[in-house]
Design an enzyme around this catalytic site. Structure first.
Site, PDB file in Angstrom:
ATOM      1  N   ASP A  67       4.960  -3.596  -4.672  1.00  0.00           N
ATOM      2  CA  ASP A  67       3.612  -4.129  -4.842  1.00  0.00           C
ATOM      3  C   ASP A  67       2.658  -3.456  -3.851  1.00  0.00           C
ATOM      4  O   ASP A  67       2.904  -3.474  -2.644  1.00  0.00           O
ATOM      5  CB  ASP A  67       3.649  -5.643  -4.592  1.00  0.00           C
ATOM      6  CG  ASP A  67       2.368  -6.359  -4.970  1.00  0.00           C
ATOM      7  OD1 ASP A  67       1.280  -5.757  -4.877  1.00  0.00           O
ATOM      8  OD2 ASP A  67       2.453  -7.531  -5.367  1.00  0.00           O
TER       9      ASP A  67
ATOM     10  N   GLY B 169       6.755  -3.174  -9.444  1.00  0.00           N
ATOM     11  CA  GLY B 169       5.490  -3.329  -8.765  1.00  0.00           C
ATOM     12  C   GLY B 169       4.935  -4.736  -8.804  1.00  0.00           C
ATOM     13  O   GLY B 169       5.675  -5.729  -8.844  1.00  0.00           O
ATOM     14  N   HIS B 170       3.606  -4.806  -8.808  1.00  0.00           N
ATOM     15  CA  HIS B 170       2.883  -6.071  -8.708  1.00  0.00           C
ATOM     16  C   HIS B 170       3.176  -6.988  -9.899  1.00  0.00           C
ATOM     17  O   HIS B 170       3.513  -8.157  -9.726  1.00  0.00           O
ATOM     18  CB  HIS B 170       1.382  -5.743  -8.632  1.00  0.00           C
ATOM     19  CG  HIS B 170       0.482  -6.897  -8.385  1.00  0.00           C
ATOM     20  ND1 HIS B 170       0.545  -7.664  -7.246  1.00  0.00           N
ATOM     21  CD2 HIS B 170      -0.557  -7.402  -9.120  1.00  0.00           C
ATOM     22  CE1 HIS B 170      -0.399  -8.597  -7.284  1.00  0.00           C
ATOM     23  NE2 HIS B 170      -1.072  -8.462  -8.420  1.00  0.00           N
ATOM     24  N   PHE B 171       3.076  -6.450 -11.102  1.00  0.00           N
ATOM     25  CA  PHE B 171       3.301  -7.231 -12.315  1.00  0.00           C
ATOM     26  C   PHE B 171       4.776  -7.174 -12.710  1.00  0.00           C
ATOM     27  O   PHE B 171       5.160  -6.568 -13.712  1.00  0.00           O
ATOM     28  CB  PHE B 171       2.408  -6.723 -13.450  1.00  0.00           C
ATOM     29  CG  PHE B 171       0.964  -7.110 -13.301  1.00  0.00           C
ATOM     30  CD1 PHE B 171       0.525  -8.371 -13.683  1.00  0.00           C
ATOM     31  CD2 PHE B 171       0.047  -6.222 -12.770  1.00  0.00           C
ATOM     32  CE1 PHE B 171      -0.807  -8.741 -13.541  1.00  0.00           C
ATOM     33  CE2 PHE B 171      -1.287  -6.583 -12.630  1.00  0.00           C
ATOM     34  CZ  PHE B 171      -1.718  -7.846 -13.014  1.00  0.00           C
ATOM     35  N   ALA B 172       5.595  -7.838 -11.919  1.00  0.00           N
ATOM     36  CA  ALA B 172       7.042  -7.736 -12.083  1.00  0.00           C
ATOM     37  C   ALA B 172       7.530  -8.251 -13.431  1.00  0.00           C
ATOM     38  O   ALA B 172       8.563  -7.786 -13.938  1.00  0.00           O
ATOM     39  CB  ALA B 172       7.746  -8.492 -10.956  1.00  0.00           C
TER      40      ALA B 172
END
Length: 279
Positions: free
Chosen positions: A233, A259-262
């Protein structure tokens, strides 16, 4: 109810759209999304948990199909979601928090600890050490709320930035469906959406100011706590996930190579973590 129903209710004069699945009598699970998305981000997770939980996933005020908040602040959003849970009969529930969903859900927990049966934090931060340098442009706006600093943040509302948020830290960007970031860009393009989001960037400092309050809640109440974190992230760093164990030693922390949007890449793994932890 294993199919997903799509509903809208009015809460204190604000229209709230939400997804609902599962059956009454099952453990209640509230899903709270983040920036710049909506409850659409849970489209793959909900079907994998609907046999186990009664799920509601609202669009936060100012996002998705919901109305704008009465005031562009996280306190106002938390007020709406608190009253939303009361209207839909969520008197005690597990809350899944992601990104902006974290300061919303943690406010609910601090206000009504008796309502919280557990917390799942998926890249939902509550510690200063979890904030990356990616926050520096927003920090500049906190420190000086000038027109120039506000205007500089418009770069975070562009389609290029949304795509980057979805794909940064993902091994194979072709695995990311375009549906999510394309829909987010549609909502970001609505009339007045830019000012709502810029106001919330400025107000995010109120969340950081509340970090000690959130941490005291974790220490005092020690809710059942599962942190499932995309370790790449660019905004919320792994030390922010590890810090939950400092205040709640029984918390489970799991890192995923994404990343951020797992949920875009690891929805099945996250669903399995939730099922196993809250068995």
């Amino acid at each position: 109810m294993n199919t997903i129903a799509y509903r809208t209710i009015e809460v204190d004069g604000v229209s709230i759209f939400y997804r609902e699945a599962g059956s009454a009598g099952q453990p209640k699970l509230l899903l709270l999304h983040g920036f710049p998305t909506s409850s659409h981000m849970f489209r793959d997770l909900i079907p994998q948990l609907a046999d186990r939980f009664h799920i509601v996933a609202p669009d936060l005020p100012g996002f998705g199909q919901s109305d704008d908040p009465k005031v562009n602040s996280f306190d106002s959003i938390a007020d709406s979601i608190e009253h939303f849970t009361e209207v839909v009969g969520f008197d005690r529930f597990i809350v899944y928090v992601f990104d902006y969903g974290a300061p919303t859900g943690f406010r609910l927990a601090v206000r009504h600890p008796e309502r919280i049966a557990g917390i799942v934090s998926q890249n939902g931060n509550a510690y200063v050490e979890g904030l990356s340098d990616g926050w520096n442009p927003i920090r500049a706006y906190w420190e000086e709320a000038s027109a120039a600093n506000r205007d500089a943040l418009r770069a975070m509302l562009t389609p290029q930035t949304t795509y980057w948020q979805y794909t940064h830290g993902v091994a194979d960007p072709s695995a990311i469906s375009p549906d999510g970031y394309t829909l987010d860009d549609h909502y970001l393009g609505r009339l007045h959406a830019d000012n709502v989001q810029l106001d919330l960037f400025g107000d995010y400092k109120s969340n950081v100011a509340l970090y000690p309050v959130f941490q005291d809640y974790f220490r005092t109440h020690k809710p059942r706590f599962l942190a499932v974190w995309g370790k790449n992230d660019p905004f919320f760093l792994p030390p922010g996930a590890e810090a939950f164990k400092r205040d709640n030693p029984d918390a489970r922390v799991t890192f995923l190579d994404t990343g951020h949007f797992a949920l875009e890449t690891h929805a099945a793994e996250i669903a399995e973590e939730i099922r196993a932890f809250f068995n």
